[in-house]
Design an enzyme around this catalytic site. Structure first.
Site, PDB file in Angstrom:
ATOM      1  N   ALA A   1      79.840   3.211  52.429  1.00 50.55           N
ATOM      2  CA  ALA A   1      80.135   1.963  53.153  1.00 50.55           C
ATOM      3  C   ALA A   1      81.526   2.025  53.764  1.00 50.55           C
ATOM      4  O   ALA A   1      82.524   1.760  53.088  1.00 50.55           O
ATOM      5  CB  ALA A   1      79.999   0.771  52.201  1.00 50.55           C
TER       6      ALA A   1
ATOM      7  N   THR B   1      81.948   1.207  57.622  1.00 50.60           N
ATOM      8  CA  THR B   1      82.020   0.330  58.796  1.00 50.60           C
ATOM      9  C   THR B   1      82.168  -1.141  58.412  1.00 50.60           C
ATOM     10  O   THR B   1      81.581  -1.610  57.439  1.00 50.60           O
ATOM     11  CB  THR B   1      80.736   0.524  59.642  1.00 50.60           C
ATOM     12  OG1 THR B   1      80.595   1.905  59.945  1.00 50.60           O
ATOM     13  CG2 THR B   1      80.792  -0.276  60.938  1.00 50.60           C
ATOM     14  N   GLU B   2      82.979  -1.852  59.227  1.00 54.05           N
ATOM     15  CA  GLU B   2      83.147  -3.309  59.054  1.00 54.05           C
ATOM     16  C   GLU B   2      82.835  -3.994  60.380  1.00 54.05           C
ATOM     17  O   GLU B   2      82.778  -3.331  61.427  1.00 54.05           O
ATOM     18  CB  GLU B   2      84.582  -3.621  58.609  1.00 54.05           C
ATOM     19  CG  GLU B   2      84.882  -3.017  57.254  1.00 54.05           C
ATOM     20  CD  GLU B   2      86.245  -3.435  56.702  1.00 54.05           C
ATOM     21  OE1 GLU B   2      86.962  -4.231  57.352  1.00 54.05           O
ATOM     22  OE2 GLU B   2      86.570  -2.959  55.598  1.00 54.05           O
TER      23      GLU B   2
ATOM     24  N   ARG C   1      44.829  15.953  78.234  1.00 55.19           N
ATOM     25  CA  ARG C   1      44.675  14.966  79.312  1.00 55.19           C
ATOM     26  C   ARG C   1      44.418  15.667  80.640  1.00 55.19           C
ATOM     27  O   ARG C   1      45.179  16.578  81.016  1.00 55.19           O
ATOM     28  CB  ARG C   1      45.972  14.127  79.398  1.00 55.19           C
ATOM     29  CG  ARG C   1      45.955  13.069  80.455  1.00 55.19           C
ATOM     30  CD  ARG C   1      45.109  11.902  80.036  1.00 55.19           C
ATOM     31  NE  ARG C   1      45.159  10.806  80.986  1.00 55.19           N
ATOM     32  CZ  ARG C   1      44.416   9.723  80.877  1.00 55.19           C
ATOM     33  NH1 ARG C   1      43.586   9.575  79.848  1.00 55.19           N
ATOM     34  NH2 ARG C   1      44.501   8.753  81.766  1.00 55.19           N
TER      35      ARG C   1
ATOM     36  N   GLN D   1      52.530  21.666  88.062  1.00 56.16           N
ATOM     37  CA  GLN D   1      53.881  22.227  87.954  1.00 56.16           C
ATOM     38  C   GLN D   1      54.926  21.191  87.498  1.00 56.16           C
ATOM     39  O   GLN D   1      55.852  21.525  86.755  1.00 56.16           O
ATOM     40  CB  GLN D   1      54.296  22.831  89.292  1.00 56.16           C
ATOM     41  CG  GLN D   1      55.342  23.896  89.123  1.00 56.16           C
ATOM     42  CD  GLN D   1      55.656  24.605  90.419  1.00 56.16           C
ATOM     43  OE1 GLN D   1      55.895  23.966  91.447  1.00 56.16           O
ATOM     44  NE2 GLN D   1      55.649  25.913  90.394  1.00 56.16           N
TER      45      GLN D   1
ATOM     46  N   GLU E   1      77.467   8.836  62.351  1.00 58.21           N
ATOM     47  CA  GLU E   1      78.392   9.931  61.992  1.00 58.21           C
ATOM     48  C   GLU E   1      79.338  10.272  63.145  1.00 58.21           C
ATOM     49  O   GLU E   1      79.644  11.444  63.380  1.00 58.21           O
ATOM     50  CB  GLU E   1      77.621  11.193  61.558  1.00 58.21           C
ATOM     51  CG  GLU E   1      76.772  11.011  60.314  1.00 58.21           C
ATOM     52  CD  GLU E   1      77.571  10.914  59.016  1.00 58.21           C
ATOM     53  OE1 GLU E   1      78.781  11.219  59.023  1.00 58.21           O
ATOM     54  OE2 GLU E   1      76.981  10.497  58.003  1.00 58.21           O
TER      55      GLU E   1
ATOM     56  N   GLU F   1      80.550   9.923  72.256  1.00 56.43           N
ATOM     57  CA  GLU F   1      81.801   9.878  73.023  1.00 56.43           C
ATOM     58  C   GLU F   1      82.885  10.586  72.204  1.00 56.43           C
ATOM     59  O   GLU F   1      83.625  11.436  72.698  1.00 56.43           O
ATOM     60  CB  GLU F   1      82.229   8.432  73.310  1.00 56.43           C
ATOM     61  CG  GLU F   1      81.371   7.686  74.334  1.00 56.43           C
ATOM     62  CD  GLU F   1      79.991   7.320  73.800  1.00 56.43           C
ATOM     63  OE1 GLU F   1      79.833   7.174  72.574  1.00 56.43           O
ATOM     64  OE2 GLU F   1      79.064   7.203  74.618  1.00 56.43           O
TER      65      GLU F   1
HETATM   66  C1  LIG Z   1      71.255   2.055  62.064  1.00 54.68           C
HETATM   67  C2  LIG Z   1      72.687   2.278  61.717  1.00 54.68           C
HETATM   68  C3  LIG Z   1      73.024   2.746  60.449  1.00 54.68           C
HETATM   69  C4  LIG Z   1      74.377   2.895  60.088  1.00 54.68           C
HETATM   70  N1  LIG Z   1      74.694   3.291  58.807  1.00 54.68           N
HETATM   71  C5  LIG Z   1      75.990   3.264  58.404  1.00 54.68           C
HETATM   72  C6  LIG Z   1      76.343   3.515  57.033  1.00 54.68           C
HETATM   73  O1  LIG Z   1      75.481   3.807  56.185  1.00 54.68           O
HETATM   74  N2  LIG Z   1      77.646   3.424  56.666  1.00 54.68           N
HETATM   75  C7  LIG Z   1      78.625   3.103  57.560  1.00 54.68           C
HETATM   76  O2  LIG Z   1      79.782   3.027  57.163  1.00 54.68           O
HETATM   77  N3  LIG Z   1      78.326   2.865  58.875  1.00 54.68           N
HETATM   78  C8  LIG Z   1      77.040   2.932  59.306  1.00 54.68           C
HETATM   79  N4  LIG Z   1      76.724   2.679  60.629  1.00 54.68           N
HETATM   80  C9  LIG Z   1      77.789   2.307  61.554  1.00 54.68           C
HETATM   81  C10 LIG Z   1      78.160   3.444  62.513  1.00 54.68           C
HETATM   82  O3  LIG Z   1      78.802   4.477  61.819  1.00 54.68           O
HETATM   83  C11 LIG Z   1      79.057   2.808  63.592  1.00 54.68           C
HETATM   84  O4  LIG Z   1      78.214   1.959  64.360  1.00 54.68           O
HETATM   85  C12 LIG Z   1      79.704   3.823  64.472  1.00 54.68           C
HETATM   86  O5  LIG Z   1      80.734   4.483  63.756  1.00 54.68           O
HETATM   87  C13 LIG Z   1      80.316   3.205  65.751  1.00 54.68           C
HETATM   88  O6  LIG Z   1      81.116   2.112  65.404  1.00 54.68           O
HETATM   89  P1  LIG Z   1      80.942   0.701  66.175  1.00 54.68           P
HETATM   90  O7  LIG Z   1      79.506   0.377  66.194  1.00 54.68           O
HETATM   91  O8  LIG Z   1      81.888  -0.255  65.537  1.00 54.68           O
HETATM   92  O9  LIG Z   1      81.378   0.991  67.661  1.00 54.68           O
HETATM   93  P2  LIG Z   1      82.911   0.929  68.260  1.00 54.68           P
HETATM   94  O10 LIG Z   1      83.827   1.728  67.413  1.00 54.68           O
HETATM   95  O11 LIG Z   1      83.273  -0.478  68.522  1.00 54.68           O
HETATM   96  O12 LIG Z   1      82.680   1.693  69.641  1.00 54.68           O
HETATM   97  C14 LIG Z   1      82.079   1.072  70.789  1.00 54.68           C
HETATM   98  C15 LIG Z   1      82.016   2.084  71.932  1.00 54.68           C
HETATM   99  O13 LIG Z   1      83.340   2.537  72.267  1.00 54.68           O
HETATM  100  C16 LIG Z   1      83.428   3.955  72.157  1.00 54.68           C
HETATM  101  N5  LIG Z   1      84.759   4.312  71.659  1.00 54.68           N
HETATM  102  C17 LIG Z   1      85.411   3.775  70.591  1.00 54.68           C
HETATM  103  N6  LIG Z   1      86.630   4.326  70.471  1.00 54.68           N
HETATM  104  C18 LIG Z   1      86.764   5.247  71.462  1.00 54.68           C
HETATM  105  C19 LIG Z   1      87.784   6.164  71.863  1.00 54.68           C
HETATM  106  N7  LIG Z   1      88.928   6.283  71.199  1.00 54.68           N
HETATM  107  N8  LIG Z   1      87.546   6.947  72.934  1.00 54.68           N
HETATM  108  C20 LIG Z   1      86.380   6.883  73.612  1.00 54.68           C
HETATM  109  N9  LIG Z   1      85.367   6.040  73.289  1.00 54.68           N
HETATM  110  C21 LIG Z   1      85.555   5.237  72.227  1.00 54.68           C
HETATM  111  C22 LIG Z   1      82.325   4.329  71.171  1.00 54.68           C
HETATM  112  O14 LIG Z   1      81.922   5.679  71.339  1.00 54.68           O
HETATM  113  C23 LIG Z   1      81.228   3.353  71.569  1.00 54.68           C
HETATM  114  O15 LIG Z   1      80.568   3.826  72.707  1.00 54.68           O
HETATM  115  C24 LIG Z   1      75.394   2.591  61.035  1.00 54.68           C
HETATM  116  C25 LIG Z   1      75.045   2.183  62.337  1.00 54.68           C
HETATM  117  C26 LIG Z   1      73.710   2.035  62.673  1.00 54.68           C
HETATM  118  C27 LIG Z   1      73.361   1.545  64.055  1.00 54.68           C
END
Ligand SMILES: Cc1cc2nc3c(=O)[nH]c(=O)nc-3n(C[C@H](O)[C@H](O)[C@H](O)COP(=O)(O)OP(=O)(O)OC[C@H]3O[C@@H](n4cnc5c(N)ncnc54)[C@H](O)[C@@H]3O)c2cc1C
Length: 387
Positions: free
Chosen positions: A125, A127-128, A271, A282, A366, A370
């Site tokens: 855990a 992400t927030e 199909r 092609q 993970e 980007e």
């Molecule tokens: C189905 C699912 C399961 C998940 N499971 C887990 C889990 O088990 N544990 C956990 O901790 N998290 C989990 N996550 C969360 C996931 O790891 C995050 O969603 C991810 O790290 C992206 O964070 P964010 O959604 O806050 O996007 P943000 O960080 O807000 O990013 C938004 C956009 O900005 C881009 N961006 C951000 N910073 C930069 C930068 N410096 N340069 C260029 N581009 C940038 C990103 O690539 C993205 O396109 C899960 C997410 C999903 C959808």
């Protein structure tokens, strides 16, 4: 992690057992579970019996001790049939890895055997609501209080959040620390008073597996729940498993890319239009040619990264390349396969629309794609300094 002595014949036997289980037990029920968005308890029990909850945990703790190359091939095979169930195991193994790599001997002995058997299942855990990519921006805190710590804050998108019973939770033990990562710590957090599941999140795909918000309200843990029992190491501990985590997500991408290709290959031979199977047109051959090449390239990149990991080499660039390429391959192959299926690709009675809904997650989890490109470029430049 990983038993280097794991032999080719053991690997072949294990992969064969996985294939037979997938065809007999999983494939016939995927659509039903996915459409109902129902947790696959029977399949989870079978995954326990196969030893998958201990796949990468050392044998001395009751795990299989698989090398990353074998584990990646298992994930590819499962994902070609049903990617979502790999999350039940992958996230759980990230929790186990944090304890096995950074925990004290007592923590390893207390937690790893139960994690390996699947008796305790959970995840990681990090992400927030306000912090995903920028992990050092998290707000959740742990305050030292007598013989323990008190945790307060909210995590979101946590895989296995509803069904799991224990999580590695990243917090700030010193919110004022500069640089910010020095104030971060990682705790083992079993579910008990003060730890509630806020809500299960609704998603485009990746159905049946629970993604949830976790709320910690004056949640108390004893001192020995701090991983490694040293404050300030949490950021390194949480990101220390990312290379393996990225290889795993990349393997999921390969599975989807190969699964979408297999469905298209079969459909295109059955199909017929204008008097011949569509695979003889092609325009369809161009698609199949590109899809097959992408799937193969993705597989080779994942195996290359996994081999580097098993040799103990730094492989953030290789894992990043594999994750980036394989997840984009999953996305592209799923939509191309859908096009080849014509209207039936849009039908919920066929598997391809599910692969199309599942694929985008591999581009986010993970570390987003980007960020992968930035990680790859930085390491590429470091390894290729100007003369
Ligand atoms: C189905 C699912 C399961 C998940 N499971 C887990 C889990 O088990 N544990 C956990 O901790 N998290 C989990 N996550 C969360 C996931 O790891 C995050 O969603 C991810 O790290 C992206 O964070 P964010 O959604 O806050 O996007 P943000 O960080 O807000 O990013 C938004 C956009 O900005 C881009 N961006 C951000 N910073 C930069 C930068 N410096 N340069 C260029 N581009 C940038 C990103 O690539 C993205 O396109 C899960 C997410 C999903 C959808």
């Amino acid at each position: 992690m990983g038993n280097q002595a794991f032999e080719a014949k053991d690997e072949a036997q294990l992969l064969d057992a996985i294939d037979r289980w997938l065809m007999r037990e999983v494939k016939p029920v995927v659509l039903e579970y996915d459409h109902d968005d129902r947790y696959p308890e029977r399949i989870v029990e079978q995954m326990k019996e196969l030893g998958l909850f201990g796949a990468t945990i050392g044998q001395e703790y009751g795990g299989l001790g698989l090398p990353a190359t074998t584990y990646a091939q298992i994930i590819m095979r499962i994902s070609a049939v049903w990617m979502a169930i790999t999350g039940i195991v992958n996230s759980h193994l990230m929790l186990a890895l944090a304890i096995e790599k950074f925990g004290t001997q007592a923590q390893k002995e207390q937690w790893l055997p139960k994690l390996a058997s699947g008796e305790v299942r959970g995840g990681l855990a990090l992400t927030e609501p306000d912090a995903g990519t920028d992990l050092q921006g998290i707000r959740m805190t742990a305050r030292r209080d007598g013989d323990g710590y008190v945790l307060n804050g909210t995590k979101t998108w946590i895989t296995n959040g509803v069904e799991g019973s224990c999580f590695a939770v990243l917090v700030k033990t010193d919110p004022q620390a500069e640089p910010r990562h020095r104030g971060m710590s990682l705790f083992i957090a079993p579910k008990h008073e003060g730890f509630t599941v806020g809500r299960k999140l609704e998603k485009l795909g990746y159905k049946s597996i629970d993604s949830a918000e976790l709320v910690f309200d004056n949640y108390r843990v004893p001192l020995d729940h701090l991983i490694g029992e040293v404050e300030g190491q949490g950021f390194y501990q949480a990101t220390g498993g990312l290379e393996l985590g990225r290889i795993n997500v990349a393997a999921r991408g390969v599975g989807i890319a190969e699964g979408a290709l297999a469905l298209a290959t079969e459909y295109a031979q059955m199909r017929k239009t204008f008097g011949k199977p569509i695979c003889e047109h092609q325009a369809i051959q161009l698609k199949l040619g590109e899809m097959a090449t992408r799937a193969r390239a993705a597989r080779l990149l994942v195996l290359d990264a996994a081999r580097a990991f098993d040799r103990g080499e730094r492989c953030d660039m290789e894992a990043g390349m594999a994750k980036f390429f394989a997840s984009e391959a999953a996305l592209e192959n799923s939509i191309e396969s859908m096009r080849i299926h014509g209207a039936y690709g849009y039908s919920k009675e066929y598997h391809i629309e599910r692969l199309y809904r599942d694929a985008p997650l591999t581009c986010i989890g993970e570390g987003t794609n980007e960020m992968q490109r930035i990680i790859i470029a930085k390491q590429w430049i470091r390894r290729n300094p100007a003369a």
